[in-house]
Design a protein around this motif. Sequence first.
Motif, mmCIF file in Angstrom:
data_model
loop_
_atom_site.group_PDB
_atom_site.id
_atom_site.type_symbol
_atom_site.label_atom_id
_atom_site.label_comp_id
_atom_site.label_asym_id
_atom_site.label_seq_id
_atom_site.Cartn_x
_atom_site.Cartn_y
_atom_site.Cartn_z
ATOM 1 N N GLY A 52 50.286 38.739 -37.644
ATOM 2 C CA GLY A 52 49.519 37.711 -36.265
ATOM 3 C C GLY A 52 48.127 37.287 -35.803
ATOM 4 N N LEU A 53 47.553 36.856 -37.137
ATOM 5 C CA LEU A 53 46.413 36.355 -37.385
ATOM 6 C C LEU A 53 46.211 34.711 -37.314
ATOM 7 C CD1 LEU A 53 44.436 37.910 -40.118
ATOM 8 C CD2 LEU A 53 43.952 38.463 -37.668
ATOM 9 N N ALA A 54 46.084 33.802 -36.147
ATOM 10 C CA ALA A 54 45.751 32.353 -36.482
ATOM 11 C C ALA A 54 44.892 32.173 -37.623
ATOM 12 C CB ALA A 54 44.400 31.728 -35.062
ATOM 13 N N ARG A 55 45.807 30.923 -38.228
ATOM 14 C CA ARG A 55 45.622 29.973 -39.614
ATOM 15 C C ARG A 55 44.116 30.028 -39.386
ATOM 16 N NH1 ARG A 55 44.261 26.110 -41.108
ATOM 17 N NH2 ARG A 55 44.266 25.016 -39.347
ATOM 18 N N THR A 56 43.489 29.737 -38.450
ATOM 19 C CA THR A 56 42.243 29.564 -38.791
ATOM 20 C C THR A 56 41.326 29.958 -38.579
ATOM 21 O OG1 THR A 56 41.810 29.781 -35.752
ATOM 22 C CG2 THR A 56 42.182 27.225 -36.866
ATOM 23 N N THR A 57 41.862 31.286 -38.748
ATOM 24 C CA THR A 57 41.067 33.309 -39.026
ATOM 25 C C THR A 57 41.248 32.888 -40.539
ATOM 26 O OG1 THR A 57 41.444 33.971 -36.423
ATOM 27 C CG2 THR A 57 41.443 35.380 -38.680
ATOM 28 N N THR A 58 42.079 32.929 -40.669
ATOM 29 C CA THR A 58 42.787 32.923 -42.756
ATOM 30 C C THR A 58 41.741 31.715 -43.630
ATOM 31 O OG1 THR A 58 44.817 34.137 -42.158
ATOM 32 C CG2 THR A 58 44.196 33.049 -44.299
ATOM 33 N N ALA A 59 41.695 30.889 -42.958
ATOM 34 C CA ALA A 59 40.600 29.507 -43.144
ATOM 35 C C ALA A 59 39.518 30.005 -43.538
ATOM 36 C CB ALA A 59 41.295 29.230 -42.828
ATOM 37 N N THR A 60 38.916 30.495 -42.011
ATOM 38 C CA THR A 60 37.813 30.892 -42.091
ATOM 39 C C THR A 60 36.755 31.814 -43.044
ATOM 40 O OG1 THR A 60 37.562 30.303 -39.424
ATOM 41 C CG2 THR A 60 35.639 31.897 -40.365
ATOM 42 N N ILE A 61 37.882 32.925 -42.837
ATOM 43 C CA ILE A 61 37.629 34.084 -44.457
ATOM 44 C C ILE A 61 37.794 33.560 -45.603
ATOM 45 C CG2 ILE A 61 38.520 36.348 -45.568
ATOM 46 C CD1 ILE A 61 39.824 37.052 -42.066
ATOM 47 N N LEU A 62 38.270 32.329 -46.110
ATOM 48 C CA LEU A 62 38.625 32.160 -47.068
ATOM 49 C C LEU A 62 37.997 31.443 -47.429
ATOM 50 C CD1 LEU A 62 42.789 31.185 -47.278
ATOM 51 C CD2 LEU A 62 41.228 33.166 -48.561
#
Length: 127
Positions: free
Chosen positions: A42-52
């Motif tokens: 349920g994370l925002a895609r932007t959260t995952t993008a930031t981690i990547l």
Amino acid sequence: MANGRRDERRQHGELVADVLAVLWESGEPMTARQVNAVLDKGLARTTTATILARLHEKGTLRRTPVPRGFAYEPVADEAGLAASRMRRELESDLSRDLVLKRFVSSLSADDEETLRRLLLKAGDESP
């Protein structure tokens, strides 16, 4: 409040580990959207993008341009990443000999034997 920050770091560290696990399992480059879908947290895609993006900046991931963003893949497997972290820690300490001594003295007998065998093998392979 200090305990709250520690919990946030732990959760972030677990999330980073989860992201890396998804990429290792995939075996091919993935976008933030793809990683996020597999994580299903349920994370925002932007959260995952930031981690990547941060893992890329640290040299943990390589990225290639794809339409509308980047696809990411690990530069090393899990063992290679752990070895890199160990090497960085060792290189950051001024008392290198003491760190190595304490590390070796904390190993189990089986790990000591494995380390001896690996060191001998590496010595045999040297020119």
